[in-house]
Design a protein around this motif. Structure first.
Motif, mmCIF file in Angstrom:
data_model
loop_
_atom_site.group_PDB
_atom_site.id
_atom_site.type_symbol
_atom_site.label_atom_id
_atom_site.label_comp_id
_atom_site.label_asym_id
_atom_site.label_seq_id
_atom_site.Cartn_x
_atom_site.Cartn_y
_atom_site.Cartn_z
ATOM 1 N N ASN A 82 16.580 -16.134 48.208
ATOM 2 C CA ASN A 82 15.407 -15.388 47.760
ATOM 3 C C ASN A 82 15.782 -14.295 46.747
ATOM 4 O OD1 ASN A 82 12.581 -15.356 48.053
ATOM 5 N ND2 ASN A 82 12.684 -13.443 49.219
ATOM 6 N N ILE A 83 16.583 -14.666 45.749
ATOM 7 C CA ILE A 83 17.093 -13.650 44.825
ATOM 8 C C ILE A 83 16.130 -13.444 43.648
ATOM 9 C CG2 ILE A 83 19.491 -14.158 45.404
ATOM 10 C CD1 ILE A 83 19.729 -15.496 42.616
ATOM 11 N N SER A 84 16.134 -12.186 43.142
ATOM 12 C CA SER A 84 15.403 -11.828 41.921
ATOM 13 C C SER A 84 16.344 -11.006 41.060
ATOM 14 C CB SER A 84 14.144 -11.017 42.239
ATOM 15 O OG SER A 84 13.242 -11.781 43.012
ATOM 16 N N PHE A 85 16.243 -11.211 39.738
ATOM 17 C CA PHE A 85 17.141 -10.473 38.842
ATOM 18 C C PHE A 85 16.474 -10.273 37.493
ATOM 19 C CE2 PHE A 85 20.318 -10.455 35.436
ATOM 20 C CZ PHE A 85 21.048 -9.325 35.811
ATOM 21 N N ALA A 86 16.673 -9.054 36.932
ATOM 22 C CA ALA A 86 16.150 -8.737 35.598
ATOM 23 C C ALA A 86 17.247 -8.046 34.800
ATOM 24 C CB ALA A 86 14.927 -7.834 35.711
ATOM 25 N N TYR A 87 17.423 -8.440 33.526
ATOM 26 C CA TYR A 87 18.363 -7.742 32.640
ATOM 27 C C TYR A 87 17.791 -6.396 32.214
ATOM 28 C CZ TYR A 87 21.178 -11.997 32.281
ATOM 29 O OH TYR A 87 21.981 -13.073 32.568
ATOM 30 N N GLY A 88 16.499 -6.360 32.013
ATOM 31 C CA GLY A 88 15.821 -5.118 31.647
ATOM 32 C C GLY A 88 14.614 -4.935 32.545
ATOM 33 N N ASP A 89 13.433 -5.018 31.927
ATOM 34 C CA ASP A 89 12.199 -4.896 32.708
ATOM 35 C C ASP A 89 11.647 -6.250 33.134
ATOM 36 O OD1 ASP A 89 12.260 -2.122 32.418
ATOM 37 O OD2 ASP A 89 11.201 -2.215 30.493
ATOM 38 N N ASP A 90 11.973 -7.288 32.376
ATOM 39 C CA ASP A 90 11.407 -8.611 32.656
ATOM 40 C C ASP A 90 12.355 -9.411 33.546
ATOM 41 O OD1 ASP A 90 9.234 -8.041 30.993
ATOM 42 O OD2 ASP A 90 10.357 -8.695 29.216
ATOM 43 N N TYR A 91 11.819 -9.966 34.617
ATOM 44 C CA TYR A 91 12.636 -10.734 35.563
ATOM 45 C C TYR A 91 12.965 -12.119 34.997
ATOM 46 C CZ TYR A 91 12.511 -7.411 39.384
ATOM 47 O OH TYR A 91 12.722 -6.302 40.158
ATOM 48 N N VAL A 92 14.249 -12.457 35.073
ATOM 49 C CA VAL A 92 14.713 -13.774 34.642
ATOM 50 C C VAL A 92 14.635 -14.750 35.809
ATOM 51 C CG1 VAL A 92 16.665 -15.034 33.629
ATOM 52 C CG2 VAL A 92 16.278 -12.646 33.024
ATOM 53 N N LEU A 93 14.907 -14.244 37.023
ATOM 54 C CA LEU A 93 14.804 -15.040 38.251
ATOM 55 C C LEU A 93 13.916 -14.294 39.234
ATOM 56 C CD1 LEU A 93 18.598 -15.916 38.734
ATOM 57 C CD2 LEU A 93 16.827 -17.516 38.001
ATOM 58 N N GLU A 94 13.026 -15.027 39.910
ATOM 59 C CA GLU A 94 12.175 -14.399 40.924
ATOM 60 C C GLU A 94 12.097 -15.284 42.158
ATOM 61 O OE1 GLU A 94 8.565 -11.798 39.992
ATOM 62 O OE2 GLU A 94 8.630 -13.146 38.262
ATOM 63 N N ASP A 95 12.429 -14.681 43.305
ATOM 64 C CA ASP A 95 12.328 -15.379 44.601
ATOM 65 C C ASP A 95 12.997 -16.754 44.533
ATOM 66 O OD1 ASP A 95 10.812 -13.205 45.480
ATOM 67 O OD2 ASP A 95 8.970 -14.110 44.709
ATOM 68 N N PHE A 96 14.193 -16.785 44.026
ATOM 69 C CA PHE A 96 14.909 -18.039 43.801
ATOM 70 C C PHE A 96 15.732 -18.404 45.040
ATOM 71 C CE2 PHE A 96 18.470 -20.601 42.388
ATOM 72 C CZ PHE A 96 17.887 -21.494 41.487
ATOM 73 N N ASN A 97 15.627 -19.646 45.487
ATOM 74 C CA ASN A 97 16.368 -20.121 46.658
ATOM 75 C C ASN A 97 17.084 -21.428 46.338
ATOM 76 O OD1 ASN A 97 15.455 -18.338 49.117
ATOM 77 N ND2 ASN A 97 13.589 -18.776 47.951
ATOM 78 N N LEU A 98 18.367 -21.509 46.719
ATOM 79 C CA LEU A 98 19.133 -22.728 46.485
ATOM 80 C C LEU A 98 20.373 -22.721 47.391
ATOM 81 C CD1 LEU A 98 19.587 -25.312 44.714
ATOM 82 C CD2 LEU A 98 20.978 -23.871 43.207
ATOM 83 N N LYS A 99 20.726 -23.914 47.899
ATOM 84 C CA LYS A 99 21.954 -24.064 48.680
ATOM 85 C C LYS A 99 22.893 -25.027 47.952
ATOM 86 C CE LYS A 99 20.095 -23.141 53.301
ATOM 87 N NZ LYS A 99 19.944 -23.640 54.686
ATOM 88 N N VAL A 100 24.163 -24.648 47.905
ATOM 89 C CA VAL A 100 25.188 -25.509 47.297
ATOM 90 C C VAL A 100 26.228 -25.796 48.378
ATOM 91 C CG1 VAL A 100 26.851 -25.770 45.421
ATOM 92 C CG2 VAL A 100 24.798 -24.366 45.067
ATOM 93 N N PRO A 101 26.113 -26.931 49.086
ATOM 94 C CA PRO A 101 27.067 -27.240 50.160
ATOM 95 C C PRO A 101 28.467 -27.510 49.596
ATOM 96 C CG PRO A 101 25.074 -28.574 50.325
ATOM 97 C CD PRO A 101 25.063 -27.936 48.982
#
Length: 609
Positions: A375-394
């Motif tokens: 459930n990650i979110s990330f922004a370089y500035g004010d605009d989010y590049v990723l929002e509520d992102f979920n992924l599993k890498v076994p």
């Protein structure tokens, strides 16, 4: 003085050199005064050849009579050795004067000899700290700073600190003590004349201090402008091909000339004001000497309260104050210039690293289960590049990320390597948040191959061995073979010992990429991150590199960011992204069967092909 105190702490490891410098500076200051006092017996021999010799050792009658005691004792000693031979007495006094000046200059050299180790040691340590901090700070810090400005701080600003702050260390003891010893001697010769002189010294000091008030501001402008045009040079050299292709030479030349023009104006203003210090202080000093000549001459000729030879020695002592006084005056300007440089240097050294390891950060040495983007979110500035992102890498699976530019694919690679920290949510390895782990241990689990092959101006072997410097030649060659690079490396002039130039400029794009892959293979990490590793290659190079990548990814966990979809058809899971969100995921065949976004991307690339 705030910055001076912070810089001076770098001198503590070299304090033994500082102590030796102080010892020899004290001796220098003492003999600097004595070198003028021993002139009095010489002048007495010359100007009073018929004076009665002192036949008995004089008695010390208190500090106020110290100069008379010194003169009488010297006369007694010379008389004991030379007797009535005035020529021999003259030779003895001359020899004494030469010896005193010799010792004065010897102690001066030894003081400078030892302070050199302290100055250069401080310079080295500041540069080391700056470079270490440059390596430690996150990539985001440098996206806001010009590279040339960082280079200017490590280069010219640190040198300015040495020329300003560290020059003060040389005169911290020597110049004040020289002035103090000289003033004491002047007071002992003639208190009345000395007090008269010191009425004028505060006036001179006030006039000199008025000159240097704006130096820090002007010096800061010079250093900032220097950082700007160094940045411009770095950008020009890096993008010379594009500048020429777009006929941008005139524009860049104009920009550079405007910068050097500003630097020219700032430098002229700064240097002219700095250069004003020396002639001003010398002129004011000569003014004081002129007053001395007038008033002292009256004491000799009219009042007859001062001997002629004492007055000449007194004038020598008075002039002896001018040199250290000028040095202290110039040092005050140096402090103002050094303040600007120290502020810029300390700004980097004292910058808090937002990605610093926690005090109780754990070390992770193995990867056993899975990487989870929770459930990650990330922004370089004010605009989010990723929002509520979920992924599993076994573990052991190959997961490919595809999508249009700006969908957040490369951001996931940057977050996985902890080049940046997520704003919300967590990235975990085997259930442990990577923020709670040391960066070194997280990155030791990962190998990275980027679209832009970042190589260094060194040999092929050292570029491959970057992540494993202890690797032997056999291991380096084995990694190069896996990366399909061994054959072309052997064809280079010196094989693996060939220097590949700045940024690997002597190699083709495909060759550089295969050297990058060999570097990742040699590290042999359990997790491999491939950020569009084949997108910049021609068809032949892509085939060789793709084969190398497939060899490398066997039984290894891989996060593959792909531009060319033909390279990820064998991935265990293909994740299709749009605007920071997952819109589809599955195997190549499953996604084609859905006839959705992935199918459109494949059809578009097939049409382009």
């Amino acid at each position: 003085m705030e910055y001076f105190k912070k810089i001076i702490r770098y001198a503590l490891p070299y304090k033994k050199y500082g102590v030796l410098n102080i010892v020899f500076n004290v001796l220098y200051a003492l003999f600097s005064t004595l070198s003028f006092l021993v002139l009095m017996p010489l002048l007495e021999v010359i100007f009073k050849p018929n004076s009665e010799p002192v036949t008995s050792a004089p008695k010390f009658e208190g500090i106020t009579k110290l100069i008379d005691y010194f003169k009488d004792y010297m006369s007694f000693y010379v008389g004991e050795v030379a007797g009535d031979d005035k020529s021999k007495a003259l030779m003895m006094v001359v020899a004494l004067v030469i010896t005193t000046f010799l010792l004065k200059n010897l102690f001066n050299y030894l003081a400078m000899f030892f302070i050199t180790f302290l100055r250069n040691g401080v310079l080295k340590d500041i540069r080391d700290d700056l470079y270490k901090k440059t390596l430690e700070l996150p990539i985001s810090y440098f996206s806001e700073k010009r590279k040339g400005d960082i280079m200017a701080r490590i280069g010219t600003d640190v040198l300015e600190i040495q020329h300003s702050f560290l020059s003060i260390l040389e005169m911290l003891v020597r110049e004040p003590l020289t002035i103090i010893f000289t003033i004491v001697a002047m007071l002992l010769i003639s208190p009345k004349l000395t007090l008269f002189v010191f009425v004028f010294i505060p006036i001179s000091g006030y006039i000199i201090s008025l000159i240097g008030k704006s130096l820090k501001r002007q010096s800061d402008s010079v250093q900032q402008e220097q950082g700007y045009f160094l940045s411009l040079i770095e950008e020009t050299l890096g993008g010379l091909k594009v500048i020429k292709a777009f006929n941008g030479e005139k524009g860049f030349n104009s920009k550079f000339q405007k910068s050097t023009k500003r630097f020219y104006n700032y430098s002229n203003s700064l240097l002219n004001r700095t250069n004003l210090a020396s002639p001003t202080s010398e002129f004011l000093g000569i003014g004081v000497i002129a007053v001395l000549l007038w008033y002292g001459g009256r004491l000799v000729l009219v009042d007859q309260s001062l001997d002629g030879e004492d007055f000449i020695a007194y004038m020598g002592l008075a002039y002896n104050i001018l040199t250290p006084a000028k040095a202290i005056s110039k040092a005050s300007y140096g402090v103002k210039k050094g303040n600007a440089a120290a502020e810029r240097v300390l700004e980097i050294i004292e910058t808090e690293n937002p990605l610093a390891d926690k005090p109780n950060a754990e070390t992770i040495s193995d990867f056993n289960e899975e990487i989870v983007f929770d459930n990650i979110s990330f922004a370089y500035g004010d605009d989010y590049v990723l929002e509520d992102f979920n992924l599993k890498v076994p573990k052991g699976q190959s997961v490919a990320l595809v999508g249009q530019s700006g969908s957040g694919k490369s951001t996931l690679a940057n977050l996985s390597s902890r080049f940046y920290d997520v704003n919300m949510g967590a990235i975990t390895i085997d259930g442990k948040d990577i923020k709670d782990l040391t960066k070194d241990s997280v990155r030791s689990l990962m190998g990275l191959v980027t679209q832009d092959s970042i190589l260094f101006n060194d040999t092929v072997a050292r570029n491959i061995a970057l992540g494993n410097p202890e690797a032997d030649q056999a291991a380096i060659e084995a990694a190069a073979k896996v990366a399909n690079a061994h054959e072309f490396i052997c064809d280079l002039p010196n094989g693996y010992e060939t220097n590949i130039g700045d940024g690997g400029g002597k190699l083709s794009g495909g060759q550089k990429q295969r050297v990058s892959i060999a570097r990742a293979v040699l590290k042999n990490p359990p997790i491999m991150i491939l950020d569009e590793a084949t997108s910049a290659l021609d068809t032949e190079s892509e085939r060789l590199v793709q084969q190398a990548l497939e060899n490398m990814m066997k039984n290894r966990t891989s996060l593959v960011i792909a531009h060319r979809l033909s390279t990820i058809q064998k991935a265990d899971n293909i994740v299709v992204m749009e605007k920071g969100k997952i819109v589809e995921q599955g195997t190549h065949q499953e996604l084609l069967a859905k006839n959705g976004v992935y199918k459109k991307l494949v059809d578009m690339q097939s049409f382009e092909s």
